[in-house]
Design an enzyme around this catalytic site. Structure first.
Site, PDB file in Angstrom:
ATOM      1  N   VAL A 104       0.536  -1.136   0.107  1.00  0.00           N
ATOM      2  CA  VAL A 104      -0.174   0.291   0.100  1.00  0.00           C
ATOM      3  C   VAL A 104       0.885   1.532   0.011  1.00  0.00           C
ATOM      4  O   VAL A 104       1.397   1.256   0.537  1.00  0.00           O
ATOM      5  CB  VAL A 104      -1.213   0.275   1.439  1.00  0.00           C
ATOM      6  CG1 VAL A 104      -1.663   1.607   1.360  1.00  0.00           C
ATOM      7  CG2 VAL A 104      -2.245  -1.372   0.987  1.00  0.00           C
ATOM      8  N   ALA A 132       4.326   4.786   2.933  1.00  0.00           N
ATOM      9  CA  ALA A 132       3.899   2.991   2.165  1.00  0.00           C
ATOM     10  C   ALA A 132       3.922   1.886   3.518  1.00  0.00           C
ATOM     11  O   ALA A 132       5.203   1.951   4.126  1.00  0.00           O
ATOM     12  CB  ALA A 132       4.584   3.058   0.823  1.00  0.00           C
ATOM     13  N   LYS A 133       3.592   0.543   2.715  1.00  0.00           N
ATOM     14  CA  LYS A 133       3.892  -0.985   3.602  1.00  0.00           C
ATOM     15  C   LYS A 133       3.285  -1.797   2.927  1.00  0.00           C
ATOM     16  O   LYS A 133       2.851  -1.882   2.463  1.00  0.00           O
ATOM     17  CB  LYS A 133       2.681  -0.876   5.041  1.00  0.00           C
ATOM     18  CG  LYS A 133       3.748  -1.299   6.613  1.00  0.00           C
ATOM     19  CD  LYS A 133       4.473  -0.845   7.296  1.00  0.00           C
ATOM     20  CE  LYS A 133       4.870  -1.335   8.262  1.00  0.00           C
ATOM     21  NZ  LYS A 133       5.958  -0.750   8.922  1.00  0.00           N
ATOM     22  N   GLY A 134       4.157  -2.648   3.254  1.00  0.00           N
ATOM     23  CA  GLY A 134       3.818  -4.177   2.887  1.00  0.00           C
ATOM     24  C   GLY A 134       3.477  -5.349   3.724  1.00  0.00           C
ATOM     25  O   GLY A 134       4.056  -5.633   4.905  1.00  0.00           O
ATOM     26  N   ASP A 194       9.822  -5.014   8.467  1.00  0.00           N
ATOM     27  CA  ASP A 194       9.587  -5.292   9.589  1.00  0.00           C
ATOM     28  C   ASP A 194       9.153  -6.449  10.561  1.00  0.00           C
ATOM     29  O   ASP A 194      10.108  -6.939  10.417  1.00  0.00           O
ATOM     30  CB  ASP A 194       8.055  -4.773   9.599  1.00  0.00           C
ATOM     31  CG  ASP A 194       6.774  -4.223  10.161  1.00  0.00           C
ATOM     32  OD1 ASP A 194       7.113  -2.941  10.199  1.00  0.00           O
ATOM     33  OD2 ASP A 194       6.154  -4.677  11.052  1.00  0.00           O
TER      34      ASP A 194
END
Length: 429
Positions: free
Chosen positions: A73, A118-120, A159
């Site tokens: 995202v 952003a992140k995944g 992460d």
């Protein structure tokens, strides 16, 4: 059920319980009255720019084919390329990744980095798979999102349950597809392939820096101060060591295996060795075992939640007895708990500042990769301390000016910066 925000809930989330994304929306709603004329742009914060959901098919060691759900995202790219980690967890959801990407937008703006959020994530438990299977899952996932990311577009990092080795696989996969070496495509890499000195400890070090600053503001002497830490991975253990070196006593630690307690202070180096050997704090000799519920009732001076989101909630916030909470995890405190803690006079140093050390040194790594010129660990730590300390002072001054909490001050600062850029750039077409 998560309290409803006044914001629009997209059709792909449950309007009755939008999950972590709903918490972010509530936080934006709370800060909107402080945005003035920029408030007309606030809707851009409530709608992620891009969302990618991918299927990750992988051949397992036994020859069978498994399918995993992956996400990436990009919440906001107004202020620069997207930046945010990738987590591997069996309970990761799209709502969670959306919220984490949004908190990254706020976080990078709070510390003044030229990034967006952003992140995944991939929905699986890596502990259930072999190293070779995790590698294949990683490589296939990066292959699926490779058109979505880029050195100047979106830069992943580690992460929950991902690390330097994971980043090395991601970098290699992307570079093979690009036909050239692309070290800047991810951060948190091993030093040998372009990683930055100081990156491993950066998040925990940032927690310590702002925790020490908050303690000074509150008139709390760190020497002899009592510290409780939830989560004893990289962030929690690094913070524990640095606070101990400053003279504090870490008296209680909780992780996924249990909770341990010693009112005289836990031996942190020995606890780190025990976790490395046994996978968690449970079973550590010469300490008192307490229940996970009892952990939240231990009286302390500083409490550091450094695990997953939503750990401090309406059900346990009233039992917490501490002076300062320093959020090492992303989103560990729900809005309802925020209010309970504030009414109890507990200071909360919010996640969007407290754990920003990791993304700050990731920025240093990205810059070093671009310049092909690398700094010493001493330089890294000095630059990190300067940025984190200045950001804390800015938020503290904003909180005093508006008579709000540090979290609201962080959102005022970050949302103002992001929306000023949005207004200056305008809309295209």
């Amino acid at each position: 059920m998560t309290q409803q925000s006044n914001s629009y809930i997209p059709s792909y989330l449950n309007a009755e319980d939008p999950g972590p994304w709903g918490i972010f929306l509530q936080q934006v709603d709370r800060v909107e009255p402080y945005l003035g004329e920029l408030g007309k742009w606030v809707g851009t914060l409530k709608h992620p720019e891009k969302i990618l959901v991918v299927d990750v098919p992988v051949r397992l060691d036994d020859g069978s084919i498994a399918h995993f759900e992956g996400y990436r995202v990009q919440h906001s790219l107004n202020c620069g390329p997207g930046k945010g980690g990738i987590r591997y967890h069996q309970d990761v959801t799209l709502s969670e990744v959306m919220a984490l990407s949004a908190w990254m937008s706020i976080k990078t703006a709070v510390v003044g980095l030229p990034y967006g959020g952003a992140k995944g994530g991939i929905r699986f438990n890596p502990r259930d798979y072999s190293k070779s299977e995790v590698e294949r899952i990683t490589r296939r996932y990066i292959n699926e999102i490779s058109d979505f990311i880029g050195v100047e577009k979106d830069i992943p990092g580690p992460d929950v349950n991902t690390n330097a080795q994971t980043m090395a696989w991601m970098m290699d996969t992307y570079s093979m597809n690009a036909g050239k070496d692309c070290p800047g495509i991810v951060t948190g890499k091993p030093i040998a392939i372009g990683g930055s000195l100081g990156r491993v400890e950066a998040t925990g070090r940032g927690v310590f820096i702002v925790g020490a600053a908050a303690a000074q503001d509150a008139g709390l002497d760190l020497c002899g101060a009592r510290i409780c830490i939830q989560g004893f991975g990289n962030v929690g253990s690094t913070a524990a060591r640095l606070f101990t070196e400053a003279g504090a006593r870490v008296i209680a630690v909780q992780d996924h295996t249990g909770s341990v307690y010693n009112p005289d202070g836990l031996q942190i180096d020995a606890l780190i060795e025990h976790v490395a050997a046994h996978g968690g704090v449970a079973g550590k000799p010469n300490v008192q075992n307490i229940s996970n519920d009892e952990f939240w009732e231990v009286q302390s001076d500083i409490l550091i939640p450094a695990a997953l989101e939503g750990q401090i909630h309406q059900g346990n916030a009233g039992r917490i007895r501490t002076r300062i909470i320093v959020e090492g995890a992303n989103g560990p405190t729900t809005p309802e708990a925020d209010d309970i803690l504030a009414n109890s006079g507990i200071i909360i140093v919010p996640d969007v500042l407290a754990n920003a050390g990791g993304v700050t040194v990731s920025y240093f790594e990205w810059v070093q990769n671009s310049a092909n010129f690398y700094w010493s660990e001493e330089e890294i730590n000095q630059r990190l301390e300067t940025i984190m300390d200045n950001a804390y002072k800015t938020l503290s001054a904003t909180a005093s000016e508006h008579r709000v909490t540090l979290r609201t001050a962080a959102f005022i600062t970050a949302c103002t910066r992001i929306l000023q850029v949005r207004e200056l750039r305008g809309l295209y077409p």
